[in-house]
Design a protein around this motif. Sequence first.
Motif, short mmCIF file in Angstrom:
data_model
loop_
_atom_site.label_atom_id
_atom_site.label_comp_id
_atom_site.label_asym_id
_atom_site.label_seq_id
_atom_site.Cartn_x
_atom_site.Cartn_y
_atom_site.Cartn_z
N SER A 96 97.26 -30.37 34.73
CA SER A 96 95.91 -30.04 35.20
C SER A 96 95.02 -29.57 34.06
N GLU A 97 95.55 -28.70 33.20
CA GLU A 97 94.72 -28.15 32.13
C GLU A 97 94.33 -29.24 31.12
N GLN A 98 95.17 -30.24 30.94
CA GLN A 98 94.81 -31.34 30.05
C GLN A 98 93.57 -32.06 30.58
N ILE A 99 93.55 -32.31 31.89
CA ILE A 99 92.39 -32.98 32.49
C ILE A 99 91.17 -32.07 32.46
N ILE A 100 91.36 -30.80 32.84
CA ILE A 100 90.24 -29.85 32.88
C ILE A 100 89.62 -29.69 31.50
N ASP A 101 90.45 -29.52 30.48
CA ASP A 101 89.93 -29.33 29.12
C ASP A 101 89.15 -30.55 28.65
N LYS A 102 89.65 -31.73 28.98
CA LYS A 102 88.95 -32.96 28.60
C LYS A 102 87.59 -33.03 29.28
#
Length: 252
Positions: A96-102
């Motif tokens: 999730s954090e990978q998508i959110i950060d992107k």
Amino acid sequence: MERPQYITRLVIVIFTLLLTMQSGFSQSTTYRDSIYKAYSRGKMHKWYELMQTCEKNVNENNIEEQLELISYYYGYTAWLIGAEKYDTAEDYIEKSEQIIDKLLDQSPKNATLLAYKGAYIAFTIGISKFKAVYLGPKSMRYINESIELDPENIQGNIEKGNSMYYRPAVFGGDKTEAIEYYVKAVKSFEQQGLVVNNWMYINTMTALGQAYEATDQIQLAKLCYEKIIRIFPNFMWVEDELYPDMLKRNNL
């Protein structure tokens, strides 16, 4: 169904959320009804199946589809933490954090994304409580920025309410103040017409009912639960557990 714990909760058996960059919240009609049914009956295997389907079909160039997938991860992660399946929860936090950060790189002032960022940091605290000292303030910075950018943002108000409700008073928690944020989120759902078969709306209403009861506002809690039962018949958590338990505890 057990009562969720903030960092561990954000609802037990939580399901679909499609966020728009304009309003901060909308909902996919593709899965909405089935997701609501799964949520209301506590069927996590159905949630997982829907999440897997979304994961396989998501278009990485479509922001709304990615946000929908984040919302599935969000709910599933909360359930995993509540079930103490921490290793798997950590995998979904990372995804999730990978998508959110992107997405935040593309839209750093999006209030909904910021609220989610704060929520996922809180999930990490739910797994490792000792990290609260340094991750707690970081989580709150994102949530507060979400509210500052858009005071009406649904997700921001939900996360702020959760934070105020579950944080110890010595660290700034305040259940009465939490009610204000839950009420604001509920009103936004209703004003935007995001009520029918919407798991997040009913979950926020449930959190509000619990907050009323926790602050000894029993009649308001009763009215809140009765509203849920009226609008969402067969919602097991409230109908079979929270509402009758409240009546019994308070001799109503």
